[in-house]
Design an enzyme around this catalytic site. Structure first.
Site, PDB file in Angstrom:
ATOM      1  N   LYS A   1      -3.675   5.835  -3.521  1.00 40.40           N
ATOM      2  CA  LYS A   1      -4.735   6.712  -3.031  1.00 40.40           C
ATOM      3  C   LYS A   1      -4.963   7.909  -3.948  1.00 40.40           C
ATOM      4  O   LYS A   1      -4.072   8.299  -4.712  1.00 40.40           O
ATOM      5  CB  LYS A   1      -4.392   7.169  -1.611  1.00 40.40           C
ATOM      6  CG  LYS A   1      -4.163   5.955  -0.685  1.00 40.40           C
ATOM      7  CD  LYS A   1      -3.843   6.332   0.722  1.00 40.40           C
ATOM      8  CE  LYS A   1      -3.580   5.093   1.553  1.00 40.40           C
ATOM      9  NZ  LYS A   1      -2.285   4.459   1.237  1.00 40.40           N
TER      10      LYS A   1
ATOM     11  N   TYR B   1       3.054  10.064   0.221  1.00 41.44           N
ATOM     12  CA  TYR B   1       4.174   9.508   0.977  1.00 41.44           C
ATOM     13  C   TYR B   1       5.512   9.892   0.341  1.00 41.44           C
ATOM     14  O   TYR B   1       5.855   9.429  -0.747  1.00 41.44           O
ATOM     15  CB  TYR B   1       4.077   7.991   1.070  1.00 41.44           C
ATOM     16  CG  TYR B   1       2.825   7.470   1.739  1.00 41.44           C
ATOM     17  CD1 TYR B   1       2.074   8.272   2.605  1.00 41.44           C
ATOM     18  CD2 TYR B   1       2.382   6.175   1.509  1.00 41.44           C
ATOM     19  CE1 TYR B   1       0.926   7.785   3.219  1.00 41.44           C
ATOM     20  CE2 TYR B   1       1.236   5.680   2.123  1.00 41.44           C
ATOM     21  CZ  TYR B   1       0.514   6.488   2.967  1.00 41.44           C
ATOM     22  OH  TYR B   1      -0.623   6.007   3.571  1.00 41.44           O
TER      23      TYR B   1
ATOM     24  N   ASP C   1       0.843  -1.201   0.000  1.00 42.22           N
ATOM     25  CA  ASP C   1       0.000   0.000   0.000  1.00 42.22           C
ATOM     26  C   ASP C   1       0.873   1.243   0.000  1.00 42.22           C
ATOM     27  O   ASP C   1       1.783   1.386   0.822  1.00 42.22           O
ATOM     28  CB  ASP C   1      -0.895   0.023   1.244  1.00 42.22           C
ATOM     29  CG  ASP C   1      -1.672   1.329   1.331  1.00 42.22           C
ATOM     30  OD1 ASP C   1      -2.612   1.510   0.524  1.00 42.22           O
ATOM     31  OD2 ASP C   1      -1.313   2.182   2.164  1.00 42.22           O
TER      32      ASP C   1
END
Length: 339
Positions: free
Chosen positions: A85, A59, A54
């Site tokens: 995401k 990030y 994930d």
């Protein structure tokens, strides 16, 4: 417990390994991580049998996606599951500095919230290009809700609803470009809100169903079982306090939390087992939960997580924790599950 054990999502049929890898740490969350270190960690994860990864554009300000894609492009695409995401578009920005949003060495791209129809489609396409892959398996709507947006919550909620964000996710799912869609959040209320608007296949819930806290049991997890919204557990150590770093919800843990962790640890010590092993294995006993994805900053941390996950735990441990009022009496226990 077996790292290769699969759980099939109630909606859509995608199968998730029961443990995966959260990839915020390889984006340099709190500590710098070099390209070489990230690659060693990801290769080590693969060699250890990890097949669910994930990530998110946020990030490392795109760094995690780039590093993950570089490692996975060499692997057979049908052998792994990847989630990322939507909700933030990353735009070039020379003002980005070390430490922004907790990332030690972020790349020069600044996040801008966008949950609209066009924003979701653009984010999906941008992620494919950074990853260098032909498809993404799961798309999570990242950090929607009051915990992130405060007084601007309604503005961004309208982008997702009236602005077409959910519609974009539905089109991506219906066309087969992604296999599952859902939320990636740290709060329960927004999941309930979203389920009233849209059919979620899978939700990444960070820190809200753990050995430390189980307030999400009802009504959220009850409803997830009823509606087929599978839960992926993020933050199983509650930002690290259950692993000994003193952090809770991304900040220094308050005294009451530290006291509760000490009580949990004391019971685990009575049975000669690591608190961290109990923290990783506990959530998976709930029928709503499909997978757990602890982060791994380096290969040693990754291997330690997998060792904790595989540690045999006695059924009596869970009963002792419940008897001490450290586990909600309604929570399913892993009795008979520990291998």
């Amino acid at each position: 417990m077996d790292v290769t054990q699969l759980h099939t999502l109630p909606r859509g049929g995608l199968s998730l390994p029961c443990i995966g890898m959260g990839c915020a740490p390889i984006g340099g969350l709190y500590q710098p991580v070099s390209d070489a270190q990230a690659r060693v960690t990801l290769d080590g994860a693969w060699d250890a049998g990890v097949r669910f990864f994930d990530t998110a554009p946020f990030y490392g300000y795109t760094q995690s996606e780039r590093r993950l894609g570089a490692a996975l492009r060499e692997r057979p695409r049908h052998k792994f599951v990847i989630s990322t995401k939507v909700g933030r578009l990353m735009r070039p920005d020379a003002s980005v500095r070390p430490g922004d949003d907790g990332f030690a060495a972020p790349l020069p791209f600044r996040p801008h919230y966008d949950y609209t129809y066009d924003g979701v489609l653009r984010s999906h396409e941008d992620s494919l290009q950074r990853l260098g892959l032909d498809r993404i398996d799961i798309l999570f709507v990242h950090d929607i809700g009051k915990a992130t947006h405060g007084e601007h919550d309604q503005h961004y909620w309208r982008q997702l609803t009236a602005g077409g964000g959910f519609r974009a996710l539905d089109e991506l799912r219906a066309s087969g470009q992604v296999k599952a869609v859902g939320l990636g959040v740290n709060e329960c209320e927004i999941v309930l809100r979203a389920m009233a608007e849209f059919d979620l296949d899978c939700t990444l819930l960070a820190g809200r169903y753990t050995l430390l806290e189980q307030a999400s049991l009802s009504p959220l997890l009850d409803l997830c079982v009823e509606r087929g919204n599978a839960i992926v557990i993020g933050g199983p150590f509650n930002s690290g306090v259950l692993a000994g770093n003193g952090k809770f919800n991304y900040a220094d843990a308050p005294a009451a939390i530290l006291k509760r962790v000490a009580r949990l640890d004391a019971v685990c010590r009575e049975f000669g087992v690591p608190l961290q092993a109990a923290a990783l294995q506990f959530p998976l006993a709930h029928p709503a939960v499909a997978s757990c994805i602890p982060g791994g900053q380096d290969l040693a941390q990754l291997r330690q997580n997998l060792d904790w996950f595989a540690t045999p735990l006695p059924d009596a441990l869970w009963l002792a924790l419940r008897d001490a009022d450290l586990i909600d009496a309604r929570a399913p226990l892993p009795a008979g599950v520990a291998a």
